[in-house]
Design a protein around this motif. Structure first.
Motif, mmCIF file in Angstrom:
data_model
loop_
_atom_site.group_PDB
_atom_site.id
_atom_site.type_symbol
_atom_site.label_atom_id
_atom_site.label_comp_id
_atom_site.label_asym_id
_atom_site.label_seq_id
_atom_site.Cartn_x
_atom_site.Cartn_y
_atom_site.Cartn_z
ATOM 1 N N GLY A 405 0.896 -1.250 0.064
ATOM 2 C CA GLY A 405 0.009 0.141 -0.136
ATOM 3 C C GLY A 405 0.842 1.103 0.026
ATOM 4 N N CYS A 406 0.312 2.224 0.641
ATOM 5 C CA CYS A 406 1.006 3.645 0.495
ATOM 6 C C CYS A 406 2.023 3.557 1.597
ATOM 7 C CB CYS A 406 -0.112 4.730 0.980
ATOM 8 S SG CYS A 406 0.709 6.496 0.852
ATOM 9 N N ARG A 407 3.265 4.023 1.249
ATOM 10 C CA ARG A 407 4.393 4.000 2.249
ATOM 11 C C ARG A 407 4.066 5.229 3.387
ATOM 12 N NH1 ARG A 407 7.574 -0.148 0.580
ATOM 13 N NH2 ARG A 407 7.759 -0.246 -1.493
ATOM 14 N N ARG A 408 3.452 6.224 2.600
ATOM 15 C CA ARG A 408 3.255 7.319 3.648
ATOM 16 C C ARG A 408 2.383 7.174 4.497
ATOM 17 N NH1 ARG A 408 4.774 12.558 2.461
ATOM 18 N NH2 ARG A 408 5.318 11.856 0.388
ATOM 19 N N ALA A 409 1.231 6.459 4.098
ATOM 20 C CA ALA A 409 0.004 6.207 4.863
ATOM 21 C C ALA A 409 0.487 5.132 6.033
ATOM 22 C CB ALA A 409 -0.988 5.582 4.239
ATOM 23 N N PHE A 410 1.495 4.201 5.663
ATOM 24 C CA PHE A 410 2.104 3.379 6.767
ATOM 25 C C PHE A 410 2.692 3.992 7.710
ATOM 26 C CE2 PHE A 410 5.040 0.473 8.466
ATOM 27 C CZ PHE A 410 4.470 -0.742 8.418
ATOM 28 N N LEU A 411 3.568 4.989 7.578
ATOM 29 C CA LEU A 411 4.225 5.643 8.461
ATOM 30 C C LEU A 411 3.442 6.380 9.537
ATOM 31 C CD1 LEU A 411 7.543 6.688 6.312
ATOM 32 C CD2 LEU A 411 7.475 5.116 8.036
ATOM 33 N N LEU A 412 2.257 7.321 8.688
ATOM 34 C CA LEU A 412 1.689 7.814 9.569
ATOM 35 C C LEU A 412 0.697 7.234 10.472
ATOM 36 C CD1 LEU A 412 0.459 10.708 6.839
ATOM 37 C CD2 LEU A 412 2.480 10.815 8.943
ATOM 38 N N GLN A 413 0.260 6.073 9.864
ATOM 39 C CA GLN A 413 -0.431 5.434 10.641
ATOM 40 C C GLN A 413 0.391 4.695 12.114
ATOM 41 O OE1 GLN A 413 -2.339 2.030 8.815
ATOM 42 N NE2 GLN A 413 -4.130 3.451 8.473
ATOM 43 N N TYR A 414 1.565 4.657 12.112
ATOM 44 C CA TYR A 414 2.349 4.248 13.068
ATOM 45 C C TYR A 414 2.443 5.060 14.084
ATOM 46 C CZ TYR A 414 6.542 2.537 15.652
ATOM 47 O OH TYR A 414 7.486 2.327 16.606
ATOM 48 N N PHE A 415 2.382 6.305 13.706
ATOM 49 C CA PHE A 415 2.437 7.690 14.550
ATOM 50 C C PHE A 415 1.039 7.959 15.023
ATOM 51 C CE2 PHE A 415 6.778 7.513 12.692
ATOM 52 C CZ PHE A 415 7.343 7.737 13.921
ATOM 53 N N GLY A 416 0.160 7.062 14.774
ATOM 54 C CA GLY A 416 -1.423 7.494 15.126
ATOM 55 C C GLY A 416 -1.874 8.500 14.385
ATOM 56 N N GLU A 417 -1.606 8.682 13.241
ATOM 57 C CA GLU A 417 -2.346 9.625 12.251
ATOM 58 C C GLU A 417 -2.749 8.897 11.049
ATOM 59 O OE1 GLU A 417 0.048 12.816 11.000
ATOM 60 O OE2 GLU A 417 1.641 12.674 12.643
ATOM 61 N N GLU A 418 -3.725 9.597 10.233
ATOM 62 C CA GLU A 418 -4.460 9.181 9.130
ATOM 63 C C GLU A 418 -3.863 9.983 8.053
ATOM 64 O OE1 GLU A 418 -6.294 6.471 8.909
ATOM 65 O OE2 GLU A 418 -6.432 5.864 10.852
ATOM 66 N N LEU A 419 -3.747 9.386 6.852
ATOM 67 C CA LEU A 419 -3.462 10.107 5.544
ATOM 68 C C LEU A 419 -4.533 10.996 5.125
ATOM 69 C CD1 LEU A 419 -1.290 10.477 3.438
ATOM 70 C CD2 LEU A 419 -2.389 8.627 2.193
ATOM 71 N N THR A 420 -4.590 12.166 4.945
ATOM 72 C CA THR A 420 -5.590 13.088 4.645
ATOM 73 C C THR A 420 -5.374 13.567 3.230
ATOM 74 O OG1 THR A 420 -4.722 15.035 5.399
ATOM 75 C CG2 THR A 420 -6.325 13.686 6.905
ATOM 76 N N ARG A 421 -4.249 13.299 2.640
ATOM 77 C CA ARG A 421 -3.893 13.883 1.207
ATOM 78 C C ARG A 421 -2.812 13.097 0.740
ATOM 79 N NH1 ARG A 421 0.050 17.282 -0.253
ATOM 80 N NH2 ARG A 421 -0.259 18.698 -2.126
#
Length: 463
Positions: A405-421
């Motif tokens: 999947g999206c590598r940016r989304a993966f990293l953000l989810q690890y830090f408790g965030e959701e990809l919005t853009r």
């Protein structure tokens, strides 16, 4: 308005970067503060500007000598001469002289170990402190038991110093680490300011070449941009330097070099005399080179925290940059080797706790303070939890490599965030190309959205 005038007066900047103003206001109001701000957003300015607006000595606790030296050099280059680092490399006679002149300094940098020194604590008790800065504050949680037990003693040092206001700063902190920092360093009225770990201008790639050195040579042959290459060990740093030195202007940096050699390499790199610097992770903290266009990890980082922090040194000017991770099956063995060394240290400590090692040993002296503060009965459980956490973070890095999947989304989810853009040059799954000039790539957002994207939505949009 007052803070912007001060920003202009002291740093000649017109605007604050996201998060800086809120953090500074909190410190100036006398509240313990945690700022979680991405790499490249100017965390140092938070304590520097606050320090100029508060009477007294700013005490900065930092984990690495190289980082302290970088910060002192940066301040001195900007015209601030009232700063110094008190490290283990300072001769005893010079250390005594520094402690006698503490009132003449505005910024004092030292390690958590140095802050446990009775002589240092006594001298600090005789001067007015503006506030206490804990830089790289995630060390309190992640390194406190294994790597740097003295970080766990900072609450005690804070109390001995008269409970000054604390400013804790980090670029990477999961929700659990944030809670740990709050509990250990901040009082009940402390404030937390968290900004997204996302750096939209950085594109993320994972490459799995059969020959990493050949891959790097090919990559460098197609770019004249400046960048960093991180290796796991000093030996590998030097070997890669030997392999690349004939084909590009490069240098190498690690903790085994003399301090004057490190400073020279830093200056050469900052001034553009070197295209590439090959380094261990001893290099980079506090380095302000805004035009780094790529960061290559030649080896597998041991955690998403370290990876995001180190790769985040690319593109500090806001322009397009690349974070590239090279991987071959079995690369995790390096991290596992270091973990095994930690297990050996844990085994020695457990033997000490069980009374199987005689008293008065160096091991006992190293852990005396932690045992007194944590309690002998709680240490084994904390050691086991710490080891498990390290392994889990390594497994997350392997999952990052294997994700489809999206590598940016993966990293953000690890830090408790959701990809919005999803930015136009997101990752190797989303519109980013290693060898396509940034200006020729698509400039529109791929999938603009104002609400978080689920993994299912991302996959549907792609396929």
């Amino acid at each position: 308005m007052f803070l912007k005038l001060a920003l202009k007066q002291f740093f000649d900047f017109d605007e604050f970067r996201p998060g800086q103003e809120e953090v500074i206001k909190s410190v100036l109001s006398g509240k313990d503060t945690l700022g979680v701000l991405p790499t490249g957003t100017g965390k140092s300015l938070c304590y520097q500007l606050s320090g100029y607006l508060v009477e007294g000595l700013v005490l900065v606790v930092s984990p690495l000598i190289a980082l302290m030296e970088d910060q002192v050099s940066s301040l001195q280059a900007a015209g601030e001469k009232r700063c110094i680092a008190l490290t283990s490399q300072v001769e005893p006679s010079d250390r005594y002289a520094i402690l006698q002149r503490l009132a003449q300094y505005k910024f004092l940098f030292l390690s958590p170990e140095m802050l446990q020194n009775p002589q240092v604590l006594k001298a600090l008790g005789g001067v007015k402190l503006a506030f206490l800065v804990v830089d790289e504050a995630h060390c309190v949680s992640q390194w406190g038991i294994d790597f740097r037990p003295e970080y766990r003693l900072l609450p005690g040092a804070k109390k001995q110093l008269g409970n000054p206001v604390v400013l804790a700063l980090t670029a990477t902190a999961t929700p659990a680490v944030t809670t740990d920092i709050q509990n250990l360093l901040l009082d009940e009225s402390g404030q937390v300011f968290r900004h997204s770990a996302d750096r939209p201008n950085i594109a993320y790639f994972v490459e799995q070449p059969e020959d990493k050195t050949a891959w790097v040579k090919e990559y460098l042959s197609q770019t004249k941009d400046s960048g960093l290459i991180y290796c796991a060990t000093r030996q590998e740093v030097e070997e890669l330097y030997q392999a690349l030195s004939g084909s590009c202007a490069c240098g190498y940096y690690h903790g085994g070099l003399a301090s004057d050699q490190r400073r020279l390499l830093q200056q050469q790199f900052l001034q553009g005399q070197l295209q590439v610097l090959i380094a261990t992770n001893a290099f980079g903290m506090g380095i302000n080179k805004p035009d780094l266009r790529f960061v290559i990890h030649y080896d597998l980082p041991d955690s998403p925290e370290n990876y995001l922090q180190e790769s985040g040194r690319a593109g500090r000017d806001g322009q397009a940059a690349q974070a590239i991770l090279l991987y071959q099956p079995g690369d995790e063995r390096v991290s596992q080797f270091f973990q095994q060394k930690l297990w050996e240290e844990r085994a020695g400590l457990l033997a000490l706790l069980a009374g199987k090692i005689s008293q008065g040993t160096p091991l006992q002296e190293k852990w005396r303070g932690v045992m007194e503060q944590t309690g002998k009965e709680d240490l084994p459980e904390q050691l086991a939890a710490n080891a498990q956490g390290k392994d889990q973070r390594l497994q997350q890095m392997l999952a990052y490599i294997r994700t489809e999947g999206c590598r940016r989304a993966f990293l953000l989810q690890y830090f408790g965030e959701e990809l919005t853009r999803i930015p136009p040059r997101c990752c190797d799954f989303h519109g980013a190309s290693l060898f396509t000039p940034a200006e020729s790539e698509q400039e529109e957002e791929l999938f603009p959205t104002t609400s978080p994207l689920t993994w299912q939505e991302i996959m549907l949009k792609l396929f």
